[in-house]
Design an enzyme around this catalytic site. Structure first.
Site, PDB file in Angstrom:
ATOM      1  N   ASP A  82     -10.717   1.636  -3.550  1.00 26.45           N
ATOM      2  CA  ASP A  82     -11.435   1.559  -2.236  1.00 26.45           C
ATOM      3  C   ASP A  82     -12.896   1.120  -2.339  1.00 26.45           C
ATOM      4  O   ASP A  82     -13.343   0.738  -1.125  1.00 26.45           O
ATOM      5  CB  ASP A  82     -10.410   2.591  -0.853  1.00 26.45           C
ATOM      6  CG  ASP A  82      -9.686   2.366  -0.282  1.00 26.45           C
ATOM      7  OD1 ASP A  82      -8.754   1.312  -0.705  1.00 26.45           O
ATOM      8  OD2 ASP A  82      -9.435   2.016   0.201  1.00 26.45           O
ATOM      9  N   ASP A 122       1.107  -1.145  -0.187  1.00 27.35           N
ATOM     10  CA  ASP A 122      -0.136   0.198   0.049  1.00 27.35           C
ATOM     11  C   ASP A 122       0.644   1.073  -0.420  1.00 27.35           C
ATOM     12  O   ASP A 122       2.062   1.188   0.539  1.00 27.35           O
ATOM     13  CB  ASP A 122      -1.030  -0.140   1.922  1.00 27.35           C
ATOM     14  CG  ASP A 122      -2.606   0.910   1.126  1.00 27.35           C
ATOM     15  OD1 ASP A 122      -2.413   1.359   0.655  1.00 27.35           O
ATOM     16  OD2 ASP A 122      -2.780   0.433   1.990  1.00 27.35           O
TER      17      ASP A 122
HETATM   18  C1  DGJ Z   1      -5.760   1.606   1.751  1.00 24.26           C
HETATM   19  C2  DGJ Z   1      -6.533   0.446   1.254  1.00 24.26           C
HETATM   20  O1  DGJ Z   1      -7.372   0.648   0.050  1.00 24.26           O
HETATM   21  C3  DGJ Z   1      -7.247  -0.206   2.084  1.00 24.26           C
HETATM   22  O2  DGJ Z   1      -8.011  -1.467   0.925  1.00 24.26           O
HETATM   23  C4  DGJ Z   1      -6.330  -0.494   2.649  1.00 24.26           C
HETATM   24  O3  DGJ Z   1      -5.782  -1.806   3.057  1.00 24.26           O
HETATM   25  C5  DGJ Z   1      -6.205   0.601   3.980  1.00 24.26           C
HETATM   26  N1  DGJ Z   1      -5.691   1.466   2.810  1.00 24.26           N
HETATM   27  C6  DGJ Z   1      -5.301   0.061   4.927  1.00 24.26           C
HETATM   28  O4  DGJ Z   1      -4.623   1.721   5.683  1.00 24.26           O
END
Ligand code: DGJ
Length: 741
Positions: free
Chosen positions: A526, A460
């Site tokens: 997301d 991430d």
């Molecule tokens: C952002 C990501 O897009 C989510 O899927 C998740 O992993 C969060 N970060 C976790 O902090």
């Protein structure tokens, strides 16, 4: 023009013709549909374009080369913008060598089925060497990049060569008159914007230090009205995950896509002997958006580890538990996921030291001793005992000020001055360009992979980079940081040849061919809201093949939009991707469990087609019509289509065509999806009566052999009526060519 050198590369229906005009700077004189031309014709063509010059204008009218030179009369953006203490700013390059796949190219026309053209040029006064490379891959995709080297003597060390810009230009004919590109934000990436091309620059620059949630992904330029399957289309893309520029530049009689890194002030200062390389800039030509996108897919499929084996159905626990980690709950989730047919389990954010929320812990990459007193190995073993592989979330480039790492190494945080940059999601950026920080993180990740047995990392990157300077000097660090991340991933992959990595950046904030050269799938957004997600998958799919896009079924209430959607709709939209679950499935009732396990079984049965088929789409230009995403087998023996109803429509039905099928074959239809497309009397017979798309021996597959059989020509050219009565409904239609057709 006796010494004119022309190289004609062709692959997969594309020709690239490169000529050395302008005293030697390579010029792409054609990029597009294949030309089959005899040698004299091509030379005549290149020469025919020459003009003698006009009174009151340049004596030698300029022909835009791959790296247009101001010094020869180019008034658009120069390919190289540089200076050495204020001089050497108008270089005029002379060709030193021109080679095809390493062999020097002579005068006349040289033909090849793809290959790499490399040119070396030099300006003796400015003391700059320029290298250009252009590949035509076996997929028919152009890849081009440039590099500059400071050739001054060592005694010039006090006056470095400062590079402001280095961008490669790929020409597009001016009959391409519309541009489609994308914007976005957190939770809604790839929002299309389309408009006519006008004179000047249409630039999309990312200065976020990561590719960006609002990054355009690509710029697609095409003939008026181009669509998924119509019109000539040229797609430009910059394969870089740091600051970068995509530009469509329209000048006198010329149009081109210009791409490169976007450099910060003073970011690249070359001492004598030093070199700077720009990123690969890609160009894909095709008939319709889908024709151009197919070349990117084929390119990525050859490189990615995701092509090595069937995509495992994934359970990611983020939206199930967020930061609330509890061993028993997580094992319970794993057990229920395994029962449904899940094959990979990914523990998301929240597992490491001090990470109870998003304010602390980044940098301390060991399991939290309170939540995980015995570490993560027991959980990973339990997951494996359930027949799933174990994946782990990490965010290696980041650091919370509230972490042991920041307390021990405050000098490892990027900053342009004495103050730290503003926090962003409470975090700062770790300076991976410092060997100490790099080695520390590499060792931490390596250790986790070995100790726990991690086969998959969700990698991430949750902030934009602001004032990201090298802590000691304050000079800009985005370029080097981006390359350091690439090195870090490359080294991990070298050490762990079976490790797969997912690129995530607050969702789809790092999707580009720089990161995709070294990762195996992306997290497109997301937002799992199927209403929005369909478009996100469709448009991200111009670059990324479906099986490399994570595609999860989440809770009925979307965490991003708050909208509520039924399970069939959520599953149907997620189907043409890398299918998974991101939802607390502990309390599902028997019906939802059955629906979910049916879809998982269907996915497992059809994933090979999803991972190898050609992507097609339709309907995206008309907000009132159903939208279609599909994959069609290379031999057209079968296909899958997801059809989504429009939000609101003045019509109760709309004709939907199934692009890509063989017109001379017939296909048997089966369908799965929303149980309710509207009142039964509104649902056409083919949809009502087609058997359910089968799963993995789940029973409904038995009825598949009895579906209606419809001619490919009808499906592809005439289409079938689809109900548009209820919004937010989707069907997945499977078409299997009947034997003998
Ligand atoms: C952002 C990501 O897009 C989510 O899927 C998740 O992993 C969060 N970060 C976790 O902090």
């Amino acid at each position: 023009m006796d010494s004119m050198r022309v190289i004609h590369l062709s692959a997969e229906g594309v020709s690239v013709v490169i000529a050395t005009t302008n005293d030697g700077m390579p010029e792409i004189v054609h990029w597009g549909a294949a030309v089959t031309s005899a040698e004299p014709d091509l030379l005549t063509f290149v020469e025919a374009e020459n003009r003698t010059g006009m009174v009151g204008d340049s004596d030698v009218p300029y022909r835009a080369s791959m790296l247009p030179e101001h010094s020869r009369g180019w008034f658009g953006a120069p390919g190289l913008s540089a200076h050495r203490g204020g001089s050497g700013w108008a270089p005029r390059f002379a060709l030193r060598s021109l080679a095809l796949d390493g062999e020097e190219v002579g005068a006349g026309v040289t033909y090849a089925d793809g290959g790499r053209v490399s040119a070396v040029l030099h300006d003796a006064y400015a003391e700059i060497e320029l290298g250009l490379e252009i590949d035509l891959t076996s997929d028919g995709l152009i890849r081009a990049r440039a590099r500059v080297r400071n050739t001054a003597d060592a005694d010039m060390a006090a006056v470095p060569l400062e590079i402001h810009a280095l961008a490669v230009a790929l020409p597009i004919p001016t009959w391409a008159q519309e541009v489609l590109d994308f914007t976005g934000r957190w939770g809604h990436e790839r929002i299309p914007q389309r408009h006519p091309i006008v004179r000047g620059d249409h630039s999309r620059i990312s200065r976020r230090g990561r590719t960006g949630l609002d990054a355009t992904l690509v710029q697609a330029v095409g003939t008026p009205g181009f669509s998924a399957s119509t019109g000539e289309v040229w797609i430009g893309h910059v394969g870089f995950s740091g600051n970068h520029e995509h530009t469509i530049e329209r000048t006198d009689g010329r149009l081109h896509f210009r791409g490169g890194e976007s450099l910060l002030p003073g970011e690249i200062r070359l001492a004598p002997g030093e070199e700077y390389s720009g990123p690969w800039v890609f160009g894909s030509y095709g008939f319709g958006l889908d024709g151009a996108a197919a070349r990117f897919h084929s390119y990525l499929r050859k490189r990615s580890r995701s092509s090595r084996r069937p995509r495992p159905v994934t359970m990611n626990v983020w939206e199930a538990v967020y930061f609330d980690h509890d061993h028993r709950v997580l094992v319970d989730l794993a057990a229920r996921a395994a029962e449904l047919g899940v094959e990979r389990y990914v523990l998301d954010d929240g597992w490491f030291r001090g990470r109870n929320d998003d304010r602390a812990g980044l940098g301390d990459w060991t399991p939290d001793p309170v939540v995980w007193p015995a570490g993560l190995r027991p959980l990973a073993d339990e997951v494996r005992a359930l027949g799933m592989e174990f994946g782990l979330w990490v965010e290696p480039e980041m650091i919370n000020e509230d972490s042991d790492l920041a307390r021990e190494h405050p000098e490892w945080i990027l900053r342009a001055g004495p103050e730290l940059p503003p926090r962003y999601r409470f975090q700062q950026v770790l300076d991976l360009t410092q060997p100490g920080a790099f080695d520390h993180i590499l060792a931490a990740l390596d250790g986790l992979i070995d100790d726990i047995g991690v086969s998959y990392l969700k990698w991430d990157h949750n902030r934009d980079l602001i004032a990201a300077g090298h802590p000691r000097s304050g000079t800009p660090a985005v370029h080097e940081q981006t390359l350091a991340v690439y090195r870090l991933i490359d080294e991990l992959r070298r050490r762990h040849p079976d490790l797969e990595i997912e690129s995530c950046a607050s969702g789809g904030g790092r999707v580009d061919l720089g990161i995709l050269e070294r990762t195996d799938r992306i997290h497109p957004s997301d937002s799992h809201d199927p209403h929005d997600r369909f478009g996100i998958l469709r448009w991200t799919g111009l670059l990324v093949p479906p099986e490399m896009m994570g595609s999860h079924v989440a809770s009925p209430v979307s965490s991003v939009t708050g909208r509520i959607h039924d399970l069939q709709f959520r599953c149907a939209v997620a189907f043409l991707g890398h299918f998974g679950i991101e939802w607390d499935i502990r309390d599902l009732d028997a019906t939802d469990r059955r629906i979910l396990s049916d879809w998982i079984a269907r996915y497992r049965r059809h994933r090979e087609l999803i991972a190898t088929g050609r992507t097609v789409g339709a309907g995206e230009l008309d907000a009132t019509s159903p939208q279609v995403r599909g994959v069609v087998a290379a031999d057209r023996s079968e296909a899958l289509f997801t059809i989504v109803t429009p939000t609101t429509s003045p019509d109760t039905i709309a004709r939907v065509r199934f692009p890509g099928l063989a017109a001379d074959r017939s296909y048997r239809v089966s369908v799965s999806g929303s149980d309710s497309f509207g009142p039964p009397w509104q649902v056409p017979a083919w949809l009502r009566e087609s058997p359910a798309l089968g799963g993995d021996g789940d029973g409904d597959g038995e009825r598949e052999g009895r579906g209606p059989v419809i001619a490919g020509a009808v499906l592809a050219r005439v289409g079938l009526d689809f109900p548009t009565f209820h919004p937010d409904r989707a069907a997945v239609v499977h078409l299997a060519a009947v034997v003998g057709s």
